[in-house]
Design a protein around this motif. Sequence first.
Motif, mmCIF file in Angstrom:
data_model
loop_
_atom_site.group_PDB
_atom_site.id
_atom_site.type_symbol
_atom_site.label_atom_id
_atom_site.label_comp_id
_atom_site.label_asym_id
_atom_site.label_seq_id
_atom_site.Cartn_x
_atom_site.Cartn_y
_atom_site.Cartn_z
ATOM 1 N N SER A 12 15.926 75.892 -98.107
ATOM 2 C CA SER A 12 16.577 76.937 -97.322
ATOM 3 C C SER A 12 17.212 76.272 -96.109
ATOM 4 O O SER A 12 16.696 75.279 -95.578
ATOM 5 C CB SER A 12 15.571 77.994 -96.868
ATOM 6 N N SER A 13 18.319 76.825 -95.643
ATOM 7 C CA SER A 13 19.060 76.212 -94.547
ATOM 8 C C SER A 13 18.333 76.370 -93.219
ATOM 9 O O SER A 13 17.722 77.407 -92.951
ATOM 10 C CB SER A 13 20.456 76.845 -94.437
ATOM 11 N N LEU A 14 18.407 75.337 -92.401
ATOM 12 C CA LEU A 14 17.924 75.403 -91.030
ATOM 13 C C LEU A 14 18.984 76.064 -90.156
ATOM 14 O O LEU A 14 20.180 75.977 -90.425
ATOM 15 C CB LEU A 14 17.609 74.010 -90.507
ATOM 16 N N SER A 15 18.535 76.725 -89.101
ATOM 17 C CA SER A 15 19.455 77.434 -88.219
ATOM 18 C C SER A 15 20.275 76.452 -87.389
ATOM 19 O O SER A 15 19.832 75.343 -87.081
ATOM 20 C CB SER A 15 18.680 78.364 -87.277
ATOM 21 N N GLU A 16 21.480 76.890 -87.010
ATOM 22 C CA GLU A 16 22.316 76.084 -86.129
ATOM 23 C C GLU A 16 21.647 75.956 -84.749
ATOM 24 O O GLU A 16 20.944 76.880 -84.322
ATOM 25 C CB GLU A 16 23.694 76.747 -85.984
ATOM 26 N N PRO A 17 21.838 74.830 -84.009
ATOM 27 C CA PRO A 17 22.735 73.727 -84.362
ATOM 28 C C PRO A 17 22.078 72.652 -85.222
ATOM 29 O O PRO A 17 22.689 71.621 -85.490
ATOM 30 C CB PRO A 17 23.094 73.161 -82.993
ATOM 31 N N THR A 18 20.829 72.849 -85.631
ATOM 32 C CA THR A 18 20.159 71.865 -86.476
ATOM 33 C C THR A 18 20.818 71.818 -87.847
ATOM 34 O O THR A 18 21.127 72.855 -88.428
ATOM 35 C CB THR A 18 18.678 72.225 -86.623
ATOM 36 N N GLY A 56 13.596 67.797 -95.011
ATOM 37 C CA GLY A 56 14.583 68.566 -94.271
ATOM 38 C C GLY A 56 14.837 68.020 -92.897
ATOM 39 O O GLY A 56 14.142 67.129 -92.406
ATOM 40 N N GLY A 57 15.860 68.588 -92.267
ATOM 41 C CA GLY A 57 16.249 68.177 -90.929
ATOM 42 C C GLY A 57 17.053 66.891 -90.950
ATOM 43 O O GLY A 57 17.012 66.114 -91.906
ATOM 44 N N GLN A 58 17.791 66.676 -89.896
ATOM 45 C CA GLN A 58 18.574 65.462 -89.759
ATOM 46 C C GLN A 58 18.575 65.034 -88.306
ATOM 47 O O GLN A 58 18.351 65.838 -87.393
ATOM 48 C CB GLN A 58 20.022 65.692 -90.227
ATOM 49 N N GLY A 59 18.830 63.749 -88.074
ATOM 50 C CA GLY A 59 18.981 63.243 -86.721
ATOM 51 C C GLY A 59 17.735 63.442 -85.893
ATOM 52 O O GLY A 59 16.631 63.078 -86.278
ATOM 53 N N ALA A 60 17.912 64.079 -84.718
ATOM 54 C CA ALA A 60 16.808 64.264 -83.779
ATOM 55 C C ALA A 60 15.773 65.241 -84.287
ATOM 56 O O ALA A 60 14.655 65.286 -83.774
ATOM 57 C CB ALA A 60 17.351 64.733 -82.427
ATOM 58 N N PHE A 61 16.115 66.042 -85.305
ATOM 59 C CA PHE A 61 15.156 67.005 -85.838
ATOM 60 C C PHE A 61 14.704 66.614 -87.242
ATOM 61 O O PHE A 61 14.391 67.457 -88.075
ATOM 62 C CB PHE A 61 15.763 68.416 -85.857
ATOM 63 N N THR A 244 13.589 75.337 -84.220
ATOM 64 C CA THR A 244 14.710 75.847 -84.998
ATOM 65 C C THR A 244 14.168 76.852 -85.995
ATOM 66 O O THR A 244 12.970 76.882 -86.293
ATOM 67 C CB THR A 244 15.453 74.710 -85.732
ATOM 68 N N GLY A 245 15.043 77.697 -86.500
ATOM 69 C CA GLY A 245 14.655 78.666 -87.510
ATOM 70 C C GLY A 245 14.988 78.184 -88.905
ATOM 71 O O GLY A 245 15.723 77.206 -89.103
ATOM 72 N N ILE A 246 14.426 78.861 -89.891
ATOM 73 C CA ILE A 246 14.686 78.571 -91.304
ATOM 74 C C ILE A 246 15.106 79.878 -91.963
ATOM 75 O O ILE A 246 14.486 80.929 -91.727
ATOM 76 C CB ILE A 246 13.444 78.019 -92.022
ATOM 77 N N ASP A 247 16.130 79.829 -92.799
ATOM 78 C CA ASP A 247 16.542 81.025 -93.517
ATOM 79 C C ASP A 247 15.421 81.516 -94.429
ATOM 80 O O ASP A 247 14.600 80.735 -94.916
ATOM 81 C CB ASP A 247 17.783 80.741 -94.364
ATOM 82 N N SER A 248 15.398 82.829 -94.683
ATOM 83 C CA SER A 248 14.429 83.393 -95.626
ATOM 84 C C SER A 248 14.617 82.757 -96.995
ATOM 85 O O SER A 248 15.718 82.355 -97.375
ATOM 86 C CB SER A 248 14.611 84.902 -95.719
ATOM 87 N N GLY A 249 13.534 82.679 -97.754
ATOM 88 C CA GLY A 249 13.636 82.007 -99.041
ATOM 89 C C GLY A 249 12.551 82.435 -100.004
ATOM 90 O O GLY A 249 11.792 83.382 -99.767
ATOM 91 N N PHE A 250 12.459 81.698 -101.095
ATOM 92 C CA PHE A 250 11.511 81.969 -102.182
ATOM 93 C C PHE A 250 10.235 81.165 -101.964
ATOM 94 O O PHE A 250 10.259 80.064 -101.407
ATOM 95 C CB PHE A 250 12.153 81.583 -103.511
ATOM 96 N N ILE A 251 9.117 81.709 -102.425
ATOM 97 C CA ILE A 251 7.859 80.978 -102.475
ATOM 98 C C ILE A 251 7.175 81.258 -103.797
ATOM 99 O O ILE A 251 7.138 82.410 -104.254
ATOM 100 C CB ILE A 251 6.937 81.325 -101.285
ATOM 101 N N GLY A 252 6.664 80.232 -104.439
ATOM 102 C CA GLY A 252 5.881 80.361 -105.658
ATOM 103 C C GLY A 252 4.565 79.610 -105.521
ATOM 104 O O GLY A 252 4.534 78.512 -104.953
#
Length: 258
Positions: A12-18, A56-61, A244-252
């Motif tokens: 799931s996508s991380l919230s901007e600006p991350t 997940g995450g890139q750079g400083a995060f 940072t936030g994370i978009d809603s997603g699936f869990i199994g």
Amino acid sequence: NNRIDFSWLPASSLSEPTQGDFQSFGIAYGLTHTSQLPSGCVLNWTNQFGYRSLDGGQGAFDLPSSLFRFGFDIELETQSSGPASLSFAITPSINKDFDADPWSEGFQLDGRGIMLFRLDPYWTLGLGAMYWDRLNDRVIPWAGLIYRDDYWEWQLMYPETRVSLFLGNERLWAKWLYFRAEYHVEAWGVQRDNGGVLQDTQLEVSDYRLLGGFRMDAGFYSWFIEAGAVLDRSIEYGTAPASTGIDSGFIGQIGLRF
């Protein structure tokens, strides 16, 4: 009693600006020994191990790839034959990657306690609280109502609510369908590269989960499979850049008890 659970949260996508995505795979194992004390109380001792793979995450995060948990849970329950009973527990654990100091950042000491009052043959009232030792320490209610009859079990509690329907017996199995909602928080001590300087800090992941599942119980062992949505997700470090936030997603999830 052994229990092993597997969980999968796809990207799931991380919230901007991350930048980047977040995904996770986890394994949790517990081995419980139950004994009755001379007083009639029941003591449950559970050795715990957990593994969490993050991507997940890139750079400083940038996020750590592998996180581990070693702990044990000690729970004492009074006899439940009367109108009221009490349960309380402590859970010390080490939660870390293999770089950070385990005692300064990775050690956690959780606790919980609840008083259960049987109102009638079907309804039970629970009043208690939990302490979660995380990056952001929490004292949360552990309370609600429980209803049981021949087919339904309603555990209308916080931080986890579960509604189960008994579907009947086969030759070897009892079948259950259930839905549950859960507030979930995990944290670990990690070592982070912050502008070229290595720092020991904590990483916390929190979310809310809505799941539906199916359980088969043969008495001496059981298994379940469940899936749903994970909502209101966030990641937070103890050092800046902090969260940072994370978009809603699936869990199994799947699990086995034996």
